[in-house]
Structures are given as C-alpha cells and as structure tokens.
Design a protein around this motif. Structure first.
Motif, PDB file in Angstrom:
ATOM      1  N   VAL A   1     -10.227   0.494  -5.984  1.00 28.66           N
ATOM      2  CA  VAL A   1     -10.132   1.951  -6.018  1.00 28.66           C
ATOM      3  C   VAL A   1      -9.607   2.436  -4.674  1.00 28.66           C
ATOM      4  CG1 VAL A   1     -11.374   4.118  -6.336  1.00 28.66           C
ATOM      5  CG2 VAL A   1     -12.089   2.075  -7.604  1.00 28.66           C
ATOM      6  N   LEU A   2      -8.572   3.278  -4.706  1.00 26.58           N
ATOM      7  CA  LEU A   2      -8.041   3.907  -3.499  1.00 26.58           C
ATOM      8  C   LEU A   2      -8.445   5.377  -3.500  1.00 26.58           C
ATOM      9  CD1 LEU A   2      -6.330   1.299  -3.528  1.00 26.58           C
ATOM     10  CD2 LEU A   2      -4.420   2.655  -2.659  1.00 26.58           C
ATOM     11  N   ILE A   3      -8.969   5.854  -2.370  1.00 28.59           N
ATOM     12  CA  ILE A   3      -9.420   7.236  -2.242  1.00 28.59           C
ATOM     13  C   ILE A   3      -8.791   7.824  -0.988  1.00 28.59           C
ATOM     14  CG2 ILE A   3     -11.404   8.776  -2.068  1.00 28.59           C
ATOM     15  CD1 ILE A   3     -13.110   6.557  -3.268  1.00 28.59           C
ATOM     16  N   GLU A   4      -7.978   8.857  -1.158  1.00 25.47           N
ATOM     17  CA  GLU A   4      -7.326   9.481  -0.018  1.00 25.47           C
ATOM     18  C   GLU A   4      -8.323  10.304   0.787  1.00 25.47           C
ATOM     19  OE1 GLU A   4      -2.887  10.321  -0.158  1.00 25.47           O
ATOM     20  OE2 GLU A   4      -3.593  11.145  -2.052  1.00 25.47           O
ATOM     21  N   ASP A   5      -7.984  10.543   2.067  1.00 23.46           N
ATOM     22  CA  ASP A   5      -8.845  11.307   2.950  1.00 23.46           C
ATOM     23  C   ASP A   5      -9.173  12.663   2.352  1.00 23.46           C
ATOM     24  OD1 ASP A   5      -9.915  10.106   5.088  1.00 23.46           O
ATOM     25  OD2 ASP A   5      -8.431  10.751   6.546  1.00 23.46           O
TER      26      ASP A   5
ATOM     27  N   LEU B   1       0.829  -1.198   0.000  1.00 25.89           N
ATOM     28  CA  LEU B   1       0.000   0.000   0.000  1.00 25.89           C
ATOM     29  C   LEU B   1       0.866   1.252   0.000  1.00 25.89           C
ATOM     30  CD1 LEU B   1      -2.648  -1.202   2.610  1.00 25.89           C
ATOM     31  CD2 LEU B   1      -2.879  -1.145   0.117  1.00 25.89           C
ATOM     32  N   PRO B   2       0.342   2.376  -0.501  1.00 23.60           N
ATOM     33  CA  PRO B   2       1.131   3.615  -0.541  1.00 23.60           C
ATOM     34  C   PRO B   2       1.612   4.007   0.857  1.00 23.60           C
ATOM     35  CG  PRO B   2      -1.195   4.031  -1.018  1.00 23.60           C
ATOM     36  CD  PRO B   2      -1.004   2.560  -1.066  1.00 23.60           C
ATOM     37  N   SER B   3       2.924   4.093   1.016  1.00 30.17           N
ATOM     38  CA  SER B   3       3.494   4.284   2.348  1.00 30.17           C
ATOM     39  C   SER B   3       3.444   5.732   2.819  1.00 30.17           C
ATOM     40  CB  SER B   3       4.949   3.797   2.363  1.00 30.17           C
ATOM     41  OG  SER B   3       5.707   4.486   1.384  1.00 30.17           O
ATOM     42  N   ASN B   4       3.315   6.681   1.911  1.00 32.11           N
ATOM     43  CA  ASN B   4       3.347   8.089   2.294  1.00 32.11           C
ATOM     44  C   ASN B   4       1.971   8.686   2.507  1.00 32.11           C
ATOM     45  OD1 ASN B   4       6.168   8.274   2.235  1.00 32.11           O
ATOM     46  ND2 ASN B   4       6.179   8.607   0.027  1.00 32.11           N
ATOM     47  N   SER B   5       0.925   7.874   2.392  1.00 29.41           N
ATOM     48  CA  SER B   5      -0.436   8.355   2.626  1.00 29.41           C
ATOM     49  C   SER B   5      -0.825   8.064   4.070  1.00 29.41           C
ATOM     50  CB  SER B   5      -1.418   7.678   1.672  1.00 29.41           C
ATOM     51  OG  SER B   5      -1.136   8.012   0.329  1.00 29.41           O
ATOM     52  N   ARG B   6      -1.451   9.048   4.704  1.00 28.13           N
ATOM     53  CA  ARG B   6      -1.838   8.850   6.099  1.00 28.13           C
ATOM     54  C   ARG B   6      -3.099   7.993   6.200  1.00 28.13           C
ATOM     55  NH1 ARG B   6       0.995  11.311   9.892  1.00 28.13           N
ATOM     56  NH2 ARG B   6       2.314  13.094   9.369  1.00 28.13           N
TER      57      ARG B   6
ATOM     58  N   PRO C   1       5.602   1.121  13.098  1.00 32.14           N
ATOM     59  CA  PRO C   1       5.706  -0.247  12.569  1.00 32.14           C
ATOM     60  C   PRO C   1       4.379  -0.998  12.589  1.00 32.14           C
ATOM     61  CG  PRO C   1       6.712  -0.109  14.748  1.00 32.14           C
ATOM     62  CD  PRO C   1       6.410   1.298  14.335  1.00 32.14           C
ATOM     63  N   GLY C   2       3.399  -0.505  13.343  1.00 28.97           N
ATOM     64  CA  GLY C   2       2.098  -1.152  13.388  1.00 28.97           C
ATOM     65  C   GLY C   2       1.168  -0.731  12.266  1.00 28.97           C
ATOM     66  N   ASN C   3       1.605   0.225  11.427  1.00 31.72           N
ATOM     67  CA  ASN C   3       0.766   0.642  10.309  1.00 31.72           C
ATOM     68  C   ASN C   3       0.485  -0.521   9.362  1.00 31.72           C
ATOM     69  OD1 ASN C   3       0.577   3.296  11.131  1.00 31.72           O
ATOM     70  ND2 ASN C   3       2.217   4.028   9.801  1.00 31.72           N
ATOM     71  N   GLU C   4      -0.722  -0.549   8.807  1.00 31.74           N
ATOM     72  CA  GLU C   4      -1.060  -1.568   7.815  1.00 31.74           C
ATOM     73  C   GLU C   4      -0.404  -1.199   6.487  1.00 31.74           C
ATOM     74  OE1 GLU C   4      -5.304  -3.296   9.345  1.00 31.74           O
ATOM     75  OE2 GLU C   4      -5.313  -1.308   8.460  1.00 31.74           O
ATOM     76  N   GLN C   5       0.454  -2.088   5.986  1.00 33.15           N
ATOM     77  CA  GLN C   5       1.275  -1.784   4.812  1.00 33.15           C
ATOM     78  C   GLN C   5       1.002  -2.705   3.631  1.00 33.15           C
ATOM     79  OE1 GLN C   5       3.059   0.770   4.526  1.00 33.15           O
ATOM     80  NE2 GLN C   5       3.932   1.396   6.470  1.00 33.15           N
TER      81      GLN C   5
ATOM     82  N   ARG D   1      -3.542   6.015   9.524  1.00 33.82           N
ATOM     83  CA  ARG D   1      -2.168   6.127  10.015  1.00 33.82           C
ATOM     84  C   ARG D   1      -1.956   7.532  10.565  1.00 33.82           C
ATOM     85  NH1 ARG D   1       0.172   4.219   4.262  1.00 33.82           N
ATOM     86  NH2 ARG D   1      -0.183   1.967   4.375  1.00 33.82           N
ATOM     87  N   LEU D   2      -1.675   7.626  11.840  1.00 29.33           N
ATOM     88  CA  LEU D   2      -1.376   8.935  12.422  1.00 29.33           C
ATOM     89  C   LEU D   2       0.109   9.242  12.348  1.00 29.33           C
ATOM     90  CD1 LEU D   2      -3.760   9.009  15.503  1.00 29.33           C
ATOM     91  CD2 LEU D   2      -4.064  10.036  13.257  1.00 29.33           C
TER      92      LEU D   2
END
Length: 307
Positions: A221-225, A97-102, A166-170, A160-161
């Motif tokens: 489809v991925l939709i950012e906040d 998953l995109p790592s730089n998206s919150r 390391p607990g982020n879903e990746q 992701r805050l």
C-alpha cells in the motif's frame, strides 16, 4: 531507464500480467482473503534451485511502474524473475516508484499461513545504487486481527524535497535471502487471540509455525503525504549497506555520493538558511545522510556558525 505514463486500466493490466507473462494478483484484503499460492515450501525451494537468474545487474531487472496511492497484492512465485543477490538467489518483484510524488509511505504485509515469505526490501536511487535495505529486523510479525491475517509487516517513508535530485529513491525490490529461508515464524494460535480479545486467560496450547519459503504474497500500500503516519520513520534504519543480510552490491563497496547529488543538498541547505527555515535545512541534511552524503550535517552546522 525511460518511464512512461500509464492509465489506471493499462497499469492494472500490466500488474495482472507482470513482465513476460508473470502473474500479479490484485485482491482487496478488506473484503476477502487472497487464495494461498498453489506452491508448497519444498516445491518453491526446488523451483528456486532450478531457476536461472534473469539478469546480471540490478539495473537490468524488470521494473514495473506503480502509481501513487497504489494498493494491491504482489505475488512472488516460481514465475517471478530470479536474481543472484550476494545473500543468495531469490525470486523477486521490482518496482519503479511514482516519480512525481514528493513524500509517501509504503506499507508491506507478507501474508503468513503454513508458510510465509520472510521479505527483504531494497531501495535504489536513480543511478541504481543501494540506499537502504530492510531485512528480518524490520519486518515484524503481527497476529491476525479482524479481516487481516497473520503477516510480517514493515513501513517505510520515501522523502523527496526535489523531484530532479539524482539521489532520490526511485526503485524498490522485494525478495528474500538464504538466511531468511532457513528460519520460521511462530504465529499466534487463533484460540489464544480469541481469548485475549475477550479478556480471558489464553489456553495452554502450542502455536502454529510458518516455515519460511521462497514464494509468497505481499500486500503493498502506498500512501501519499497528508495521510501517512510519521511513525513510519521509526521502522526505517539509518542508511544501510546491508551488513546484517549481506546484501552488498556485488564485489564492490557502496560508491560515494555523486558530486551533483551533494551539490543539490548544499544548495538546498543554503536556500533554506537564507529563508530562515532551519527545519527545512535539518530535513535536507537528514535526507542527504540517508543517501550517503555523511558530511551534509557538518556542512549545515558550519553554515549556522558562519551566520
């Protein structure tokens, strides 16, 4: 696992060719209907039975990086990797998953016709540990409407805050299970849909049935906040270890949360409370619970009582 930045053109090429020549077709379903897979349900079953697992662990799966705001078709067919899940062998597609998206929403639509792939979706953290599992109860049948065909749909949010937690879903893995393969989905007959749309009584005719198959096409489809609907949260069960589908990690229970992950949430809760941002502190406690830190809410309550 190192991640590399890819240009849009390079990424598209990767998605079109997949890993080791595995095809992924990219079709805009708003303008045309994807062609059905040229693989029958029986052929797919035989191909799956003959397929050798590509890897011995989830960490070794061929993860394809996808960008924020991705929209495309994911083809799961006999050329896809196979893996021996606890719930049975399955073809799969795996994504980084995109790592730089919150925070963003993922929408999945498994397209139905004479057959349909009844999906499971597995989410892993940066250490390749299972965080969530979506199965048959999470993918809901939606009848055809407009240019969208019959499909099994699910929506989920990735929150992701902190980027470096390391607990982020990746990672996301799309597959199916032996239990799902044994089932079928009853579709709404087009004549009934037409009658309902015009306020008429639906005709008394049998509905078509889509047999569950090990192959299929999913629109992702991925939709950012900012544009993602908060209703997606209602599609996501609490942290799951896969009791329903049997998709536990092989031979061992889900491991305890890492100390550094727990420390991230403790520090974040403390900082939020210091800034009198209770809403943020509550979000941190909820997110911590989803990745296995079940004591985070108790910690938050204790800190509030101390203050």
């Amino acid at each position: 696992m190192p991640h590399h930045r890819l240009t849009g053109l390079a990424l598209l090429g990767l998605l079109l060719t997949g890993c080791a020549g595995e095809p992924l077709r990219r079709i805009d379903v708003l303008t045309q209907t994807p062609a059905p897979l040229q693989t029958s349900q029986q052929d797919g079953q035989r191909a799956l039975a003959a397929a050798k697992p590509c890897c011995s662990s989830l960490q070794q799966l061929p993860y394809v990086p996808i960008p924020a705001n991705f929209s495309g078709d994911v083809v799961i067919d006999p050329s896809a990797p196979a893996f021996e899940f606890q719930s049975g062998k399955s073809f799969l597609r795996a994504f980084a998953l995109p790592s730089n998206s919150r925070s963003f929403e993922i929408r999945l639509y498994s397209q139905a016709g004479k057959t349909v792939l009844a999906p499971s979706a597995m989410l892993l953290d940066s250490q390749f540990r299972l965080t969530r599992l979506l199965g048959s109860e999470d993918f809901v049948y939606e009848p055809a409407a407009g240019l969208k065909g019959d499909s099994l749909d699910a929506r989920l949010r990735i929150d992701r805050l902190y980027h470096d937690n390391p607990g982020n879903e990746q990672y996301l893995i799309l597959f199916t299970s032996e239990r799902q393969l044994a089932g079928q989905t009853v579709l709404q007959h087009p004549a009934k849909a037409h009658a309902k749309a015009h306020g008429n009584e639906p005709p008394n005719i049998p509905d078509p049935v889509a047999r569950h198959a090990p192959v299929g096409v999913l629109k992702m489809v991925l939709i950012e906040d900012g544009s993602a609907s908060q209703q997606a949260n209602s599609y996501v069960p609490p942290r799951s270890i896969g009791m329903e589908m049997g998709n536990r990690l092989p031979t061992t229970p889900v491991p305890a949360v890492l100390p550094e992950t727990q420390a991230y949430y403790r520090q974040g809760i403390d900082a939020a409370l210091a800034g009198q941002d209770l809403e943020r502190a509550l979000r941190l406690a909820d997110e911590a619970a989803r990745v296995g830190d079940d004591s985070a809410k108790a910690y938050l309550l204790e800190r509030i009582q101390i203050k």
